[in-house]
Design a protein around this motif. Structure first.
Motif, PDB file in Angstrom:
ATOM      1  N   ASN A   1       0.735  -1.251  -0.088  1.00 29.09           N
ATOM      2  CA  ASN A   1       0.010   0.093   0.040  1.00 29.09           C
ATOM      3  C   ASN A   1       0.746   1.200  -0.061  1.00 29.09           C
ATOM      4  O   ASN A   1       0.653   2.382  -0.567  1.00 29.09           O
ATOM      5  N   GLU A   2       1.868   1.187   0.757  1.00 28.30           N
ATOM      6  CA  GLU A   2       2.817   2.296   0.901  1.00 28.30           C
ATOM      7  C   GLU A   2       4.338   1.913   0.227  1.00 28.30           C
ATOM      8  O   GLU A   2       4.598   1.008   0.684  1.00 28.30           O
ATOM      9  N   LEU A   3       4.666   2.716  -0.568  1.00 30.36           N
ATOM     10  CA  LEU A   3       6.057   2.569  -1.267  1.00 30.36           C
ATOM     11  C   LEU A   3       6.890   3.519  -0.828  1.00 30.36           C
ATOM     12  O   LEU A   3       6.615   4.606  -0.901  1.00 30.36           O
ATOM     13  N   GLY A   4       8.085   2.973  -0.407  1.00 35.39           N
ATOM     14  CA  GLY A   4       9.140   4.181   0.256  1.00 35.39           C
ATOM     15  C   GLY A   4       9.482   4.848  -1.056  1.00 35.39           C
ATOM     16  O   GLY A   4       9.448   4.602  -2.284  1.00 35.39           O
ATOM     17  N   GLU A   5      10.158   6.255  -0.509  1.00 31.04           N
ATOM     18  CA  GLU A   5      10.703   6.848  -1.668  1.00 31.04           C
ATOM     19  C   GLU A   5      11.590   6.460  -2.446  1.00 31.04           C
ATOM     20  O   GLU A   5      11.438   6.778  -3.808  1.00 31.04           O
ATOM     21  N   GLU A   6      12.405   5.685  -2.185  1.00 34.52           N
ATOM     22  CA  GLU A   6      13.573   5.109  -2.957  1.00 34.52           C
ATOM     23  C   GLU A   6      13.082   4.204  -3.920  1.00 34.52           C
ATOM     24  O   GLU A   6      13.414   3.951  -5.021  1.00 34.52           O
ATOM     25  N   LEU A   7      11.947   3.338  -3.545  1.00 34.33           N
ATOM     26  CA  LEU A   7      11.437   2.125  -4.105  1.00 34.33           C
ATOM     27  C   LEU A   7      10.482   3.157  -5.343  1.00 34.33           C
ATOM     28  O   LEU A   7      10.486   2.768  -6.429  1.00 34.33           O
ATOM     29  N   ALA A   8       9.868   3.997  -4.994  1.00 40.05           N
ATOM     30  CA  ALA A   8       9.026   4.881  -6.044  1.00 40.05           C
ATOM     31  C   ALA A   8      10.031   5.576  -7.090  1.00 40.05           C
ATOM     32  O   ALA A   8       9.779   5.491  -8.214  1.00 40.05           O
ATOM     33  N   VAL A   9      11.134   6.156  -6.590  1.00 45.05           N
ATOM     34  CA  VAL A   9      12.088   6.549  -7.605  1.00 45.05           C
ATOM     35  C   VAL A   9      12.638   5.661  -8.690  1.00 45.05           C
ATOM     36  O   VAL A   9      12.825   6.063  -9.693  1.00 45.05           O
ATOM     37  N   ASP A  10      12.949   4.500  -8.018  1.00 48.39           N
ATOM     38  CA  ASP A  10      13.576   3.293  -8.733  1.00 48.39           C
ATOM     39  C   ASP A  10      12.562   2.925  -9.862  1.00 48.39           C
ATOM     40  O   ASP A  10      12.914   2.558 -10.917  1.00 48.39           O
ATOM     41  N   THR A  11      11.018   2.809  -9.497  1.00 46.75           N
ATOM     42  CA  THR A  11      10.354   2.606 -10.484  1.00 46.75           C
ATOM     43  C   THR A  11      10.003   3.679 -11.689  1.00 46.75           C
ATOM     44  O   THR A  11      10.001   3.473 -12.876  1.00 46.75           O
ATOM     45  N   PHE A  12      10.128   5.171 -11.048  1.00 46.36           N
ATOM     46  CA  PHE A  12      10.216   5.986 -12.036  1.00 46.36           C
ATOM     47  C   PHE A  12      11.353   6.107 -12.833  1.00 46.36           C
ATOM     48  O   PHE A  12      11.100   6.288 -14.150  1.00 46.36           O
ATOM     49  N   LYS A  13      12.389   5.340 -12.683  1.00 47.07           N
ATOM     50  CA  LYS A  13      13.648   5.609 -13.579  1.00 47.07           C
ATOM     51  C   LYS A  13      13.460   4.499 -14.466  1.00 47.07           C
ATOM     52  O   LYS A  13      13.936   4.528 -15.461  1.00 47.07           O
ATOM     53  N   GLU A  14      12.855   3.551 -14.308  1.00 43.47           N
ATOM     54  CA  GLU A  14      12.490   2.427 -15.096  1.00 43.47           C
ATOM     55  C   GLU A  14      11.769   2.648 -16.168  1.00 43.47           C
ATOM     56  O   GLU A  14      11.762   2.346 -17.470  1.00 43.47           O
ATOM     57  N   CYS A  15      10.938   3.885 -15.924  1.00 41.20           N
ATOM     58  CA  CYS A  15      10.071   4.608 -17.189  1.00 41.20           C
ATOM     59  C   CYS A  15      10.760   5.642 -17.972  1.00 41.20           C
ATOM     60  O   CYS A  15      10.261   6.162 -18.724  1.00 41.20           O
ATOM     61  N   GLN A  16      12.041   5.823 -17.498  1.00 44.04           N
ATOM     62  CA  GLN A  16      13.010   7.080 -18.187  1.00 44.04           C
ATOM     63  C   GLN A  16      12.932   7.078 -19.908  1.00 44.04           C
ATOM     64  O   GLN A  16      12.870   7.631 -20.481  1.00 44.04           O
TER      65      GLN A  16
END
Length: 71
Positions: free
Chosen positions: A46-61
């Motif tokens: 339900n809650e993702l840590g900030e680092e995990l969210a950024v890692d996921t965003f980086k996969e979309c770059q």
């Protein structure tokens, strides 16, 4: 960041960019989406840590542009 917010943020940016963002399947621990042919696994917390969210965003770059989530 909430998981739902992460998925909505990627979907909104994909729509603005003209990228194809679609649900692929539910896995045991992840929901798998496809962004322009690239599999993006999103953990089912339900809650993702900030680092995990950024890692996921980086996969979309590749499809959405470098640093797109900071704008």
């Amino acid at each position: 960041m909430k998981r739902r917010d992460l998925v909505e943020k990627i979907a909104a940016q994909a729509k603005r960019s003209g990228a194809k963002w679609e649900f692929m399947r539910e896995g045991a621990n992840h929901t798998v989406y496809v962004l322009n042919g690239v599999m993006i696994p999103v953990p089912r917390h339900n809650e993702l840590g900030e680092e995990l969210a950024v890692d996921t965003f980086k996969e979309c770059q590749d499809a959405l542009g470098k640093g797109w989530w900071r704008k």
